[in-house]
Design a protein around this motif. Sequence first.
Motif, PDB file in Angstrom:
ATOM      1  N   VAL A 293      14.268  41.842  40.633  1.00 40.46           N
ATOM      2  CA  VAL A 293      13.728  42.973  39.878  1.00 40.46           C
ATOM      3  C   VAL A 293      13.737  42.673  38.385  1.00 40.46           C
ATOM      4  O   VAL A 293      12.816  43.066  37.656  1.00 40.46           O
ATOM      5  CB  VAL A 293      14.512  44.265  40.202  1.00 40.46           C
ATOM      6  CG1 VAL A 293      13.960  45.443  39.410  1.00 40.46           C
ATOM      7  CG2 VAL A 293      14.449  44.565  41.698  1.00 40.46           C
TER       8      VAL A 293
ATOM      9  N   LEU B 162       5.225  46.239  41.534  1.00 43.43           N
ATOM     10  CA  LEU B 162       6.047  46.550  42.694  1.00 43.43           C
ATOM     11  C   LEU B 162       5.275  47.330  43.745  1.00 43.43           C
ATOM     12  O   LEU B 162       5.499  47.167  44.950  1.00 43.43           O
ATOM     13  CB  LEU B 162       7.292  47.326  42.257  1.00 43.43           C
ATOM     14  CG  LEU B 162       8.299  46.509  41.445  1.00 43.43           C
ATOM     15  CD1 LEU B 162       9.370  47.412  40.852  1.00 43.43           C
ATOM     16  CD2 LEU B 162       8.936  45.410  42.300  1.00 43.43           C
TER      17      LEU B 162
ATOM     18  N   LEU C 164       6.981  44.687  49.954  1.00 43.83           N
ATOM     19  CA  LEU C 164       8.386  45.063  50.013  1.00 43.83           C
ATOM     20  C   LEU C 164       8.950  45.017  51.425  1.00 43.83           C
ATOM     21  O   LEU C 164      10.167  44.879  51.609  1.00 43.83           O
ATOM     22  CB  LEU C 164       8.572  46.468  49.428  1.00 43.83           C
ATOM     23  CG  LEU C 164       8.277  46.625  47.927  1.00 43.83           C
ATOM     24  CD1 LEU C 164       8.381  48.081  47.512  1.00 43.83           C
ATOM     25  CD2 LEU C 164       9.226  45.761  47.085  1.00 43.83           C
TER      26      LEU C 164
ATOM     27  N   VAL D  72      12.640  50.720  44.023  1.00 41.27           N
ATOM     28  CA  VAL D  72      12.474  49.794  45.141  1.00 41.27           C
ATOM     29  C   VAL D  72      13.311  50.225  46.339  1.00 41.27           C
ATOM     30  O   VAL D  72      12.829  50.287  47.477  1.00 41.27           O
ATOM     31  CB  VAL D  72      12.843  48.358  44.706  1.00 41.27           C
ATOM     32  CG1 VAL D  72      12.931  47.434  45.916  1.00 41.27           C
ATOM     33  CG2 VAL D  72      11.830  47.825  43.719  1.00 41.27           C
TER      34      VAL D  72
END
Length: 304
Positions: free
Chosen positions: A190, A208, A213, A255
Amino acid sequence: MNAHAQIRAPHRLRFPDHPVAGKAGASFKPEHFDAIAEDSGFGGFFEVHAENYMGAGGPPHLALAAIRQRFPVSMHGVCMSIGGPQPLDEAHLARFAGVVERYEPALVSEHLAWSTHDDVFFSDLLPLPYTSATLDHVCAHVDQVQEAIGRRILMENPATYVLFAESTWSETDFIREMARRTGCGLLLDVNNVFVSATNHGFSATDYLDDFPLDLVGEIHLAGHDEQADDDGRPLLIDTHDRPVPDPVWSLYETVIAHTGPVPTLVEWDSDIPDWHVLRAEAEAAGRILDRNASLAEARHGTVV
């Protein structure tokens, strides 16, 4: 008594199966060994750089064997040069595979970067152009590493300071396609996202939003140095030498709200503080993981 004196480790051990799921961890530094040995309350994991354990024996292996008996370990490579156009160094790859076999880490990772040219080794993780030709050799190298270690590797997104005019893929699309072709997982750093976004003027949140993810098996957090380029614009350097800054914590919470409690590592590689400082950073990440795990359980248990 120095804790090192209590360790008697054979060349190979069969280690306990310590689960890493949902845990937060810290970089293992030898100067913290005695403090960790006396710390009965830390419930996280440790990450080590594979290259520090490629020798046959000695104090580094004695210390890591003792750590591995008590904690999950993540093995992080920093010198494979997977992004380089040249063939991988087979001797280095064999040593890397040997360390993985020896310590049975819960997670194994490397960088989407290059660090060698001909017989020259650079001490930085350098960016690469995102082209179809680059993608082909990166995927071939990832396949070669996974074949050597007999397991899936997690590939880390880079922190970058320059971009290549010849790139024809976005970084997120390149990473997504690399993972699709090779079956590798991803290590989402990150701090690297925030550093790159600041340096190049794009939105870290948008990056992001487009990152795969669902393939993330580990997350890294770290601190960075704030400088300015020759034109006075912000220039961030991924230094790993200070606490995780607030904007990175904020992105991390975003996230984790999406992924759930992915194992998270706080990196700290220079100007290393006392163990209690690094432990506190890991525990801050752990609280975020625990909070989101509780929220996920509550949502799952709600009857609609």
